[in-house]
Design a protein around this motif. Structure first.
Motif, PDB file in Angstrom:
ATOM      1  N   UNK A  44      -8.841  10.406  12.339  1.00 52.29           N
ATOM      2  CA  UNK A  44      -7.927  10.543  11.767  1.00 52.29           C
ATOM      3  C   UNK A  44      -6.825   9.992  11.256  1.00 52.29           C
ATOM      4  N   UNK A  45      -6.415   9.590  12.500  1.00 53.56           N
ATOM      5  CA  UNK A  45      -5.238   9.190  12.128  1.00 53.56           C
ATOM      6  C   UNK A  45      -5.401   8.168  12.432  1.00 53.56           C
ATOM      7  N   UNK A  46      -6.052   7.004  12.637  1.00 53.14           N
ATOM      8  CA  UNK A  46      -6.568   5.942  12.369  1.00 53.14           C
ATOM      9  C   UNK A  46      -7.021   5.376  11.577  1.00 53.14           C
ATOM     10  N   UNK A  47      -7.894   6.157  10.401  1.00 51.63           N
ATOM     11  CA  UNK A  47      -8.401   5.541   9.338  1.00 51.63           C
ATOM     12  C   UNK A  47      -7.511   4.960   7.975  1.00 51.63           C
ATOM     13  N   UNK A  48      -6.111   5.589   8.504  1.00 46.58           N
ATOM     14  CA  UNK A  48      -4.873   4.750   7.063  1.00 46.58           C
ATOM     15  C   UNK A  48      -3.808   5.183   7.480  1.00 46.58           C
ATOM     16  N   UNK A  49      -2.636   3.872   7.230  1.00 47.63           N
ATOM     17  CA  UNK A  49      -1.334   4.050   7.553  1.00 47.63           C
ATOM     18  C   UNK A  49      -1.350   3.400   6.918  1.00 47.63           C
ATOM     19  N   UNK A  50       0.442   3.215   6.313  1.00 45.86           N
ATOM     20  CA  UNK A  50       1.221   2.120   5.519  1.00 45.86           C
ATOM     21  C   UNK A  50       2.282   1.364   6.676  1.00 45.86           C
ATOM     22  N   UNK A  51       2.831   0.499   6.551  1.00 37.11           N
ATOM     23  CA  UNK A  51       3.112  -0.371   7.641  1.00 37.11           C
ATOM     24  C   UNK A  51       3.476  -2.013   6.749  1.00 37.11           C
ATOM     25  N   UNK A  52       4.637  -1.975   6.620  1.00 34.94           N
ATOM     26  CA  UNK A  52       5.411  -2.976   5.875  1.00 34.94           C
ATOM     27  C   UNK A  52       5.394  -3.604   4.521  1.00 34.94           C
ATOM     28  N   UNK A  53       5.347  -2.196   3.961  1.00 34.42           N
ATOM     29  CA  UNK A  53       4.414  -2.049   2.412  1.00 34.42           C
ATOM     30  C   UNK A  53       3.510  -2.432   2.097  1.00 34.42           C
ATOM     31  N   UNK A  54       2.916  -2.853   2.922  1.00 37.18           N
ATOM     32  CA  UNK A  54       0.921  -2.749   2.956  1.00 37.18           C
ATOM     33  C   UNK A  54      -0.074  -1.026   3.379  1.00 37.18           C
ATOM     34  N   UNK A  55      -0.866  -0.885   2.531  1.00 36.92           N
ATOM     35  CA  UNK A  55      -1.346   0.321   2.971  1.00 36.92           C
ATOM     36  C   UNK A  55      -2.941   0.061   2.589  1.00 36.92           C
ATOM     37  N   UNK A  56      -3.073   0.819   3.785  1.00 38.49           N
ATOM     38  CA  UNK A  56      -4.774   0.462   4.371  1.00 38.49           C
ATOM     39  C   UNK A  56      -5.380   2.207   4.407  1.00 38.49           C
ATOM     40  N   UNK A  57      -6.389   2.341   3.856  1.00 41.50           N
ATOM     41  CA  UNK A  57      -6.733   3.532   3.658  1.00 41.50           C
ATOM     42  C   UNK A  57      -9.062   3.118   3.693  1.00 41.50           C
ATOM     43  N   UNK A  61      -1.395  -4.401  -1.491  1.00 43.00           N
ATOM     44  CA  UNK A  61      -0.734  -4.811  -0.427  1.00 43.00           C
ATOM     45  C   UNK A  61      -0.357  -6.515  -1.581  1.00 43.00           C
ATOM     46  N   UNK A  62       0.997  -7.124  -1.116  1.00 40.40           N
ATOM     47  CA  UNK A  62       0.992  -8.323  -2.314  1.00 40.40           C
ATOM     48  C   UNK A  62      -0.560  -9.548  -2.829  1.00 40.40           C
ATOM     49  N   UNK A  63      -0.118 -10.089  -2.731  1.00 42.93           N
ATOM     50  CA  UNK A  63      -1.552 -11.144  -2.522  1.00 42.93           C
ATOM     51  C   UNK A  63      -1.447 -11.696  -2.041  1.00 42.93           C
ATOM     52  N   UNK A  64      -0.595 -12.504  -1.438  1.00 47.99           N
ATOM     53  CA  UNK A  64      -0.186 -13.439  -0.007  1.00 47.99           C
ATOM     54  C   UNK A  64      -0.790 -12.807   1.303  1.00 47.99           C
ATOM     55  N   UNK A  65      -0.178 -11.066   1.002  1.00 44.98           N
ATOM     56  CA  UNK A  65      -1.016 -10.480   2.695  1.00 44.98           C
ATOM     57  C   UNK A  65      -1.956 -10.411   2.618  1.00 44.98           C
ATOM     58  N   UNK A  66      -2.441  -9.643   0.910  1.00 43.06           N
ATOM     59  CA  UNK A  66      -3.729  -9.298   1.031  1.00 43.06           C
ATOM     60  C   UNK A  66      -5.104  -9.946   0.922  1.00 43.06           C
ATOM     61  N   UNK A  67      -4.099 -11.790   1.308  1.00 40.83           N
ATOM     62  CA  UNK A  67      -4.699 -13.352   0.838  1.00 40.83           C
ATOM     63  C   UNK A  67      -6.030 -12.684   3.403  1.00 40.83           C
ATOM     64  N   UNK A  80      -3.560  -2.014  14.492  1.00 40.59           N
ATOM     65  CA  UNK A  80      -2.043  -2.189  15.389  1.00 40.59           C
ATOM     66  C   UNK A  80      -1.499  -3.556  14.803  1.00 40.59           C
ATOM     67  N   UNK A  81      -2.554  -4.219  14.380  1.00 44.12           N
ATOM     68  CA  UNK A  81      -1.718  -6.100  13.958  1.00 44.12           C
ATOM     69  C   UNK A  81      -0.469  -5.534  13.016  1.00 44.12           C
ATOM     70  N   UNK A  82      -0.834  -4.420  12.076  1.00 40.12           N
ATOM     71  CA  UNK A  82       0.595  -4.601  11.495  1.00 40.12           C
ATOM     72  C   UNK A  82       1.322  -3.595  12.541  1.00 40.12           C
ATOM     73  N   UNK A  83       1.202  -2.998  13.075  1.00 39.48           N
ATOM     74  CA  UNK A  83       2.882  -2.220  13.107  1.00 39.48           C
ATOM     75  C   UNK A  83       2.939  -2.459  15.112  1.00 39.48           C
ATOM     76  N   UNK A  84       2.049  -3.366  15.323  1.00 40.18           N
ATOM     77  CA  UNK A  84       2.454  -4.307  16.613  1.00 40.18           C
ATOM     78  C   UNK A  84       2.272  -2.381  17.799  1.00 40.18           C
TER      79      UNK A  84
END
Length: 743
Positions: free
Chosen positions: A355-368, A380-386, A303-307
Motif C-alpha cells: 500500500x505504500x506505493x499505491x498513493x503519494x503526493x509530491x510537488x503539488x501532484x497526488x496520484x492514487x 495535478x495542474x493540466x500541464x503536469x497532467x499532460x 519514483x519519477x516525481x520524488x526522485x
C-alpha cells in the motif's frame, strides 16, 4: 476456244452463263482501270488527288511509294482492300499519314526502322521495333513517361482500357515510370490524362496547439466524433473523408491530416471549441489502464516525481532460489528452517501490492491507484497532467508472453556384486577345557553381512544368497545364547537402471516471475520432548517441519530488443532416496540456478552431470587372503559401479499474439487428448458403465451449453408417449407439508 453449255434441245448458250460472263467482264474492266490508271492526279507540283475504291493494299502501298519516295516492305499476311477518296487535291506531305490511317482502320500498322517502312498486322507491330519518344498521327510509337507524384503501378489499371487492344502498357516500379506502345495520337491523349492525375497530394495537414486541455484526451475524443459510419452496411469508407488525428504530448498539440480540406477544418474547429479553460478546482483526472498494473505504474510515477526508488523487496539478491534451499557459492546446501514447521520458500498465493506505493503526493501532484478498477486518479495542474499522461500512455502497453518448456533427463545405471566367506569356532565356550576359539567376520556390525550378527539373529541377514553351517546354540558372555554358526557364505549381485524424464512447462508475462511445483509435502521431525519415568520413555510431542519434495521450476524471462530472451532460472528435482530409522529421511536433490540468453524457440542446455564411479573393496585375512583360489575362504569382496547422466534443457517461445497462444495451447491440448484416449481402459463384464472422463472439444469447457461429461444414454421414448416424471428426493432441510385438516 471455250464452249458454253447449250440450252437443252437447242444449240444456243444458256442465258445464265451469258449473264455471268457480262458481270465478270465488268469487274475485270474495273480492276484494270483501278490498277492501270494512275492512283492520283497531279494538280500542280505539290498536290495530288487520291481516289482508291476497293483497292488492294499492295497497289495502294505501291502508289504511295511512288509519290513519297519511301521504301515499303509488306508482310505476306497483309491482305485486303482499302478505300481512300479525296474530293479535292491534298498536299503530298499528307499522303503518307493518310495511308497510316487507312492501314490502322484495316487492322495493320506501319513500323519505321532503318529507312524502311514495314507493313505488318497490328498485333505484331510492337515487336518489330519502331520509334521511341514523340510522334504524330497514326505512327506506332513507344514512349516512357516518368511520374512524379502518383504510383505507376496504380495508374496501369486506370490507363489500360484506353490503350489499343493490340498494344501494351507496363509499369517500372524502380523508376516509377510507365512504358506505353501505341499510336502517337492516342499517346498524346494519354499524356494529357497522366498530367492531370500526376498532381501533388492535396492532403491537408494542420497543427492545432492546445492551451488548456490535454492533447491526448482531445485527440481521442475528436477521433471518435469524426469516425462517420458508412452509408450502408458493408459499403467501403471513402478515403477522402478520413481524418487522422495524432497527439503530440511534447508540445501538447494535435496534428490533423485529411484529404478533404473541409473535414480538416471541421476537426480543427472541434479542437478549438473543446480547448477551453477548466473550472476552478477541476484538476482531477482519472486514467483507466488497459494493460499495465495501476499499483506498479503509481510506483513508477512516485519514483519519477520524488526522485526516490520505488519500494523493493527486502532481499537485495535477484536469485530465484528459495532462502536457504540452494546457494551457489555458499558452504552449506541446506539451511536451518524456521521453527513452527514452516517452509523457507516464499508463499505461492498472490500477495496484494504494497500500500505504500499505491498513493503519494509530491510537488503539488497526488496520484492514487485504484486497484479494483485498475485506474489512476491524478490531481495535478493540466500541464503536469499532460506530461504524466504521456508517460502513462507509453507504459500502458500490452506485454508479450513467454512459454517456457524445460526438459530434465536423468539416466542412471548402478551395478553391485558381493562375494565372501566367513567362519568361526565357538564350541570352546561350553567346556572348561582348553579350546581354541576364533574366526573371521567381515563387514560392520548391523549391516547384515557380519557372521556374528547373523548368529545372534538370523533374521537380520542381508539380501542375497546366504549359506551357513550351524550346530546347536552356544552361550557367549556379552551376547547371550546365540546360534552356533560355524560357516557363512554370501553372494549378491545388484543391478538398478533408472530413466527419468520430466517436462515441466509454464507461461508467464515478460519480466514476470513464474513458478511451478509438482511433488509432495513431506514431514521431517526436527525435535522431540521426552520424559523418562519407570521402565518406559514417554514422548509427549514432536516438532515437525514440512518441505516440498519433487520438481520445482522458477523462471523470470525478459524479452530483449533483438527478440532474444534472457532467462533467470532456478530448477530443483528432489526425491526421497532412503529412510534411515535412526537419522531419518535421506533426500536426493539436484538443483540448478543460472542466467542465460536464448533465441526465440531455440533449445539450450543449461547444465548437468555426467558421473562414472567405481568402488572396489576387499576385507581379508592378511597373507591368507592373497593365496590364489584358497584365499577366497579368508576374504570378502564387494564392488560397485555407478553411472549417472543428468542434463537439463530449456526452450523459450515468445507469444506475441492470439494466434501464437492458440498454436501453443492447441499443441498441448491435442497431445493430452491423445494420451487420454490411448490410456482408456477396456470394457469389463462386471462394469456396465463404459463411460469415462473426457476432455471437451478445444475451446469449450464442460459447463458450456451443449458440452457435458459423457455418460450412459437414456432409452429413447416415442414422441407421443409422455415422459414419466423423475422422482424427487425429499430435502433434509425442509419438512414435508402438513396434511390438510379433516372436514
Amino acid at each position: 476456244m471455250a464452249r458454253f453449255p447449250a440450252r437443252p434441245g437447242r444449240g444456243l448458250p444458256d442465258p445464265r452463263w451469258r449473264h455471268r460472263l457480262v458481270t465478270a467482264a465488268a469487274i475485270a474492266l474495273a480492276l484494270l482501270v483501278a490498277t492501270a490508271a494512275p492512283p492520283s492526279l497531279a494538280q500542280g507540283g505539290d498536290t495530288v488527288t487520291l481516289n482508291f475504291v476497293n483497292a488492294e493494299v499492295d497497289a495502294v502501298v505501291k502508289a504511295v511509294a511512288e509519290i513519297t519516295g519511301k521504301n515499303f516492305i509488306v508482310d505476306p499476311r497483309v491482305k485486303g482492300t482499302v478505300n481512300i477518296v479525296s474530293a479535292r487535291p491534298v498536299p503530298k506531305s499528307l499522303v503518307y499519314p493518310t495511308l497510316l490511317s487507312a492501314l490502322r482502320l484495316s487492322g495493320f500498322a506501319a513500323v519505321e526502322a532503318d529507312g524502311v517502312v514495314k507493313i505488318v498486322p497490328e498485333a505484331d507491330a510492337k515487336t518489330q521495333g519502331g520509334a521511341i519518344g514523340q510522334g504524330s498521327g497514326d505512327r506506332l510509337v513507344t514512349q516512357v513517361i516518368v511520374l512524379k507524384n502518383e504510383s505507376a503501378a496504380q495508374l496501369v489499371n486506370v490507363l489500360r482500357p484506353l490503350i489499343t487492344p493490340n498494344n501494351t502498357i507496363a509499369a517500372f516500379p524502380g523508376a516509377n515510370a510507365l512504358v506505353i506502345t501505341d499510336y502517337a495520337s492516342n499517346l498524346r491523349r494519354i499524356g494529357r490524362i497522366i498530367a492531370e492525375l500526376d498532381q501533388p497530394s492535396s492532403t491537408e495537414t494542420l497543427v492545432v496547439p492546445v492551451k488548456h486541455a490535454s492533447a491526448l484526451d482531445i485527440a481521442a475524443m475528436v477521433t471518435r466524433l469524426m469516425a462517420d459510419a458508412p452509408a450502408s452496411a458493408g459499403a467501403p469508407v471513402d478515403a477522402t473523408q478520413r481524418v487522422t488525428l495524432v497527439a503530440d504530448a511534447r508540445s501538447n498539440s494535435v496534428v490533423v491530416k485529411s484529404d478533404n480540406a473541409g473535414r480538416a477544418a471541421r476537426a480543427r474547429a472541434l479542437i478549438e471549441q473543446l480547448d477551453t479553460p477548466g473550472r476552478p478546482g477541476g484538476n482531477l483526472f482519472i486514467v483507466y489502464l488497459k494493460n499495465a498494473d495501476a499499483a506498479k505504474v503509481a510506483q513508477t510515477l512516485r519514483a519519477l516525481l520524488t526522485g526516490s526508488d520505488s519500494p523493493a523487496p527486502t532481499s537485495g539478491s535477484t536469485s530465484l532460489a528459495p532462502p536457504g534451499a540452494f546457494q551457489v557459492g555458499g558452504a552449506s546446501a541446506v539451511a536451518a528452517m524456521p521453527a513452527g514447521g514452516q517452509s523457507g520458500q516464499p508463499p505461492l498465493p498472490f500477495s496484494p501490492p504494497s500500500p505504500g506505493g499505491a498513493s503519494f503526493s509530491a510537488g503539488g501532484v497526488t496520484v492514487q491507484a485504484d486497484i479494483a478498477n485498475n485506474a489512476l486518479v491524478i490531481m495535478a495542474p493540466e500541464p503536469v497532467y499532460n506530461n504524466l499522461r504521456a508517460i502513462v500512455e507509453k507504459l500502458d502497453v500490452r506485454r508479450a508472453q513467454v512459454y517456457v518448456e524445460a526438459l530434465i533427463v536423468e539416466v542412471a545405471a548402478d551395478k553391485a556384486a558381493e562375494l565372501g566367506i566367513q567362519w568361526q569356532a565357538l564350541s570352546g565356550y561350553n567346556t572348561t577345557q582348553t579350546r581354541v576359539v576364533g574366526g573371521t567376520n567381515f563387514g560392520p556390525r548391523g549391516s547384515g553381512q557380519n557372521i556374528i550378527d547373523v548368529a545372534v539373529n538370523p533374521g537380520t541377514v542381508a539380501p542375497g544368497l546366504n549359506i551357513g553351517v550351524m550346530r546347536g546354540t552356544v552361550n557367549i558372555p556379552g551376547l547371550g545364547t546365540i546360534t552356533n554358526l560355524g560357516f557363512l557364505a554370501r553372494a549378491l549381485e545388484q543391478q538398478v537402471n533408472a530413466n527419468i524424464l520430466s517436462t515441466p512447462a509454464l507461461m508467464t508475462l515478460d519480466n514476470e516471475e513464474a513458478r511451478i511445483i509438482v511433488g509432495q509435502n513431506i514431514p521431517f521431525v526436527t525435535g522431540s520432548y521426552a520424559t523418562t519415568g519407570g521402565t518406559n520413555t514417554v514422548t509427549p510431542f514432536q516438532t515437525v517441519e514440512r518441505r516440498d519434495v519433487g520438481l520445482v521450476l522458477r523462471v523470470r524471462p525478459q524479452i530483449t530488443e533483438g527478440g532474444t530472451v534472457r532467462l533467470t532460472i532456478y530448477q530443483e528435482v528432489s526425491r526421497v532416496q532412503e529412510v534411515v530409522k535412526d537419522t531419518g529421511i535421506i533426500l536426493s536433490k539436484r538443483a540448478l540456478e543460472s542466467s542465460v540468453v536464448v533465441d526465440d524457440s531455440q533449445m539450450i542446455v543449461l547444465g548437468g552431470l555426467i558421473e562414472d564411479r567405481l568402488t572396489d573393496g576387499a576385507d581379508k585375512v592378511p597373507g591368507l587372503g592373497d593365496v590364489p583360489i584358497a584365499g577366497q575362504l579368508f576374504r570378502y569382496d564387494a564392488r560397485r559401479r555407478e553411472k549417472t547422466n543428468l542434463l537439463v534443457f530449456l526452450r523459450p517461445t515468445v507469444v506475441r499474439s492470439f494466434a501464437d497462444g492458440r498454436e501453443v495451447t492447441s499443441e498441448r491440448y491435442d497431445y493430452l487428448l491423445g494420451e487420454q484416449m490411448r490410456l482408456a481402459p477396456g470394457p469389463l463384464p462386471f462394469w456396465p458403465d463404459n463411460s469415462q472422463p473426457e476432455l471437451p472439444p478445444p475451446g469449450r469447457m464442460p459447463a458450456d451449453a451443449g458440452v457435458l461429461v459423457p455418460g450412459p444414454a437414456p432409452e429413447p421414448l416415442h414422441p407421443l408417449v409422455p415422459r414419466p416424471p423423475e422422482p424427487v428426493e425429499p430435502s433434509p432441510f425442509f419438512l414435508p407439508p402438513a396434511p390438510p385438516p379433516r372436514p
